[in-house]
Motif scaffolding. Structure first.
Motif, short mmCIF file in Angstrom:
data_model
loop_
_atom_site.label_atom_id
_atom_site.label_comp_id
_atom_site.label_asym_id
_atom_site.label_seq_id
_atom_site.Cartn_x
_atom_site.Cartn_y
_atom_site.Cartn_z
N LYS A 206 0.86 -1.18 0.00
CA LYS A 206 0.00 0.00 0.00
C LYS A 206 0.90 1.24 0.00
CE LYS A 206 -0.33 0.32 5.05
NZ LYS A 206 -1.22 0.25 6.22
N PRO A 207 0.38 2.43 -0.21
CA PRO A 207 1.22 3.63 -0.16
C PRO A 207 1.94 3.73 1.19
CG PRO A 207 -0.89 4.17 -1.14
CD PRO A 207 -1.01 2.76 -0.61
N LEU A 208 3.26 3.92 1.15
CA LEU A 208 4.07 4.09 2.35
C LEU A 208 4.86 5.38 2.20
CD1 LEU A 208 5.52 0.44 2.67
CD2 LEU A 208 3.50 1.38 3.80
N ALA A 215 14.43 4.75 -0.36
CA ALA A 215 14.53 3.86 -1.52
C ALA A 215 15.03 2.50 -1.06
CB ALA A 215 15.47 4.45 -2.58
N PHE A 216 14.64 1.47 -1.78
CA PHE A 216 15.04 0.09 -1.46
C PHE A 216 15.05 -0.68 -2.77
CE2 PHE A 216 14.97 -4.21 -0.13
CZ PHE A 216 15.18 -4.31 1.24
N GLN A 217 16.18 -1.30 -3.09
CA GLN A 217 16.21 -2.13 -4.29
C GLN A 217 17.20 -3.27 -4.12
OE1 GLN A 217 17.52 0.01 -7.77
NE2 GLN A 217 19.68 -0.34 -7.31
N GLY A 218 16.91 -4.38 -4.81
CA GLY A 218 17.80 -5.54 -4.79
C GLY A 218 17.40 -6.51 -5.87
N GLY A 219 18.38 -7.26 -6.39
CA GLY A 219 18.11 -8.28 -7.37
C GLY A 219 18.01 -7.76 -8.78
N THR A 220 18.27 -8.65 -9.74
CA THR A 220 18.19 -8.29 -11.15
C THR A 220 17.19 -9.13 -11.93
OG1 THR A 220 20.02 -9.80 -11.64
CG2 THR A 220 20.59 -7.50 -11.20
N ALA A 221 16.67 -10.20 -11.34
CA ALA A 221 15.71 -11.07 -12.02
C ALA A 221 14.85 -11.78 -10.98
CB ALA A 221 16.43 -12.09 -12.90
N PRO A 222 13.57 -12.01 -11.29
CA PRO A 222 12.71 -12.71 -10.33
C PRO A 222 13.16 -14.12 -10.02
CG PRO A 222 11.39 -11.60 -12.02
CD PRO A 222 12.82 -11.55 -12.48
N MET A 344 13.48 -9.93 -6.57
CA MET A 344 13.65 -8.52 -6.90
C MET A 344 12.84 -7.65 -5.96
SD MET A 344 13.52 -8.45 -11.08
CE MET A 344 13.68 -6.66 -11.13
N ALA A 345 13.49 -6.65 -5.38
CA ALA A 345 12.81 -5.66 -4.54
C ALA A 345 13.01 -4.29 -5.18
CB ALA A 345 13.37 -5.67 -3.13
N ARG A 346 11.95 -3.48 -5.15
CA ARG A 346 12.03 -2.15 -5.73
C ARG A 346 11.15 -1.17 -4.95
NH1 ARG A 346 15.61 -4.36 -7.95
NH2 ARG A 346 16.11 -4.46 -10.19
N THR A 347 11.47 0.12 -5.07
CA THR A 347 10.55 1.17 -4.65
C THR A 347 10.23 2.02 -5.87
OG1 THR A 347 12.49 2.46 -3.94
CG2 THR A 347 11.22 1.34 -2.23
N ALA A 348 9.00 2.46 -5.96
CA ALA A 348 8.56 3.36 -7.03
C ALA A 348 7.50 4.26 -6.44
CB ALA A 348 8.01 2.58 -8.21
#
Length: 485
Positions: A206-208, A215-222, A344-348
């Motif tokens: 949900k919106p956070l 920001a949070f990111q990790g991984g390049t492929a599921p 894969m983890a991402r923020t958008a």
């Protein structure tokens, strides 16, 4: 089955043609053929990399007298006509997963160090696929010299999106009839008679907004265990403690952030986690960097209450690989335990997302897995989007085709062929009658220390393993051609 003359000629072919085989492999490895949908175009549905690899393969097969048929860039194929109306298929893929972090050699060069070949794709799947192609060359030339035609039509299919959902196989089957039997050199010897089901989803929070994590990111492929992950947090870097696998600094990358970030926390810090990458189907020995990062943020209270709920949910996915954190752990006699990986983890904007890759035995079901993950996600206000779902595949090991391949391994190596199942998904899953057959052989050629496996940094293979694969494929194709088609 292979006689003494065939074995002697096959071994001579391997020896004489090996420099040519390596030159072809070098040309393909030099192409970064990972998918880039942002640059997709007519004739290049998966981006310029897979397109370039298909173009190189087209030039390669033409040098040996074959004519590639281009299926709008989704895949390509060439045919060898035969006496029977039936068709034997061989399929492999030219695309690769992104190089990712952690390489100590150039990922897109074929590098030899001692008896090891390094480069992205040497094991998955450019190297093995080339062994199958050159094995077919052996039989084309041998039968032509004897004035004989192939007893069955043979089709070799060059895939371009195996790593990202196999839309190439979907396209192919929409436009062409499936081969009567097919094998793919995209797994391990001796032979895989079953593949776990697959369930891939993306969970979005949900919106956070207004929290501590910018920001949070990790991984390049599921379908990979991520070896690195990083977060930008609203906190002075100097106030954060050290931890195993974690580095902290204030040199964060503004491109990770959406819009301007105004901090009332005294600065922004970058927190990086270093794990051990691996394949989602074989996560043993890997360390998920997303899990390391999530645990560090939780342990140091670098999250507000909603972010904490999200990170705890993520850790339920990433802390173990048997699905117990989601309540989906199970096993059966053919496949063993279910595996579950957060790739894969991402923020958008103000939302976080996390992919989940589940490989499951016959004791689980797609509806049951979906319901369990939906329930956990709904508890924190998150939504679930299905990326891919495939039922388990089991093929009878007693079929004539499987027995022909099994015999080929034993004839070429002198070793017993113990058939197995796996969690990896190959093209065999997409075709009515197909199996995965080689080319890796961990029992006979275990990877030395420092050599990465499929999808890992420093992907490498013992050269002798590929030489053995070429010999086995020559014998295997000969055995298949002897069957009653």
């Amino acid at each position: 089955m292979a006689n003494k003359s065939v074995m002697e000629d096959a071994r001579a072919f391997v020896e004489g043609q090996w420099p040519t085989v390596l030159a072809d492999l070098d040309a393909l490895v030099r192409i970064d053929s990972s998918e880039d949908k942002k640059q997709a175009a007519d004739g290049a549905p998966f981006g310029p990399g897979p397109r370039a690899a298909l173009d190189e393969a087209t030039r390669m097969v033409a040098r040996y007298g074959f004519e590639m048929h281009d299926c709008e860039g989704y895949c390509g194929y060439f045919d060898i006509p035969g006496a029977s109306e039936k068709q034997l298929g061989i399929i492999g893929h030219l695309d690769v997963v992104p190089a990712g972090d952690g390489w100590t050699r150039a990922p897109f060069e074929l590098t030899r160090e001692g008896d090891v070949l390094f480069g992205r794709g040497v094991t998955d799947d450019k190297g093995p696929f080339l062994m199958g192609f050159h094995a077919l060359r052996f039989w084309r030339d041998r039968l032509a010299a004897e004035g004989r035609e192939f007893p069955v039509n043979v089709r070799v299919i060059f895939g371009c999106s195996e790593e990202t959902g196999m839309a190439d196989a979907d396209y192919y089957l929409e436009h062409h009839t499936a081969p009567d039997f097919l094998f793919t050199p995209d797994a391990d010897f001796p032979l895989c008679y079953g593949e776990k089901g697959q369930f891939q989803v993306r969970v979005t929070s949900k919106p956070l907004s207004g929290g501590i994590i910018a920001a949070f990111q990790g991984g390049t492929a599921p379908n990979g265990v991520p070896g690195s992950a990083e977060a930008i947090v609203r906190c002075p870097a100097g106030s954060l403690p050290a931890a195993d696998g974690i580095t902290v600094d204030d040199e964060w990358d503004a491109s990770l952030l959406d819009g301007d970030i105004c901090s009332n926390y005294g600065g922004l810090a970058r927190v990086r986690a270093q794990g051990v990458s691996g394949h989602a189907a074989m996560p043993e020995g890997s360390v998920n960097a997303i899990d390391l990062l999530a645990a560090y943020l939780l342990d140091n209270d670098l999250c507000d209450s909603d972010e904490r709920a999200w990170l705890e949910f993520v850790r339920g996915i990433t802390a173990v690989t048997d699905g117990a954190g989601l309540g989906i752990d199970c096993a059966d006699a053919d496949f063993g335990p279910l595996t579950c990986v957060g790739g894969m983890a991402r923020t958008a904007g103000d939302r976080f997302s996390q992919t989940i890759d589940v490989r499951f035995p016959t004791t689980a079901s797609l509806p049951g897995l979906h319901a369990a993950i939906e329930a956990q996600a709904a508890a924190i206000g998150a939504t679930v989007e299905v990326i891919n779902e495939v039922e388990p595949l089991l093929v009878s090991p007693d079929s004539p085709e499987v027995q022909a391949l099994r015999a080929a391994y034993e004839q070429a190596t002198g070793c017993e062929a113990r058939l197995f199942t796996m969690g990896g998904g190959t093209y065999a899953h997409h075709f009515p009658v197909g199996v995965s057959f080689g080319a890796m052989d961990e029992d006979r050629f275990p990877a030395p220390p420092g050599v990465g496996g499929m999808h890992a940094a420093d992907e490498g293979v013992l050269e002798e393993c590929l030489r053995q694969a070429l010999l086995i494929y020559i014998v295997a194709i000969g055995n298949l051609l002897e069957l009653e088609w």
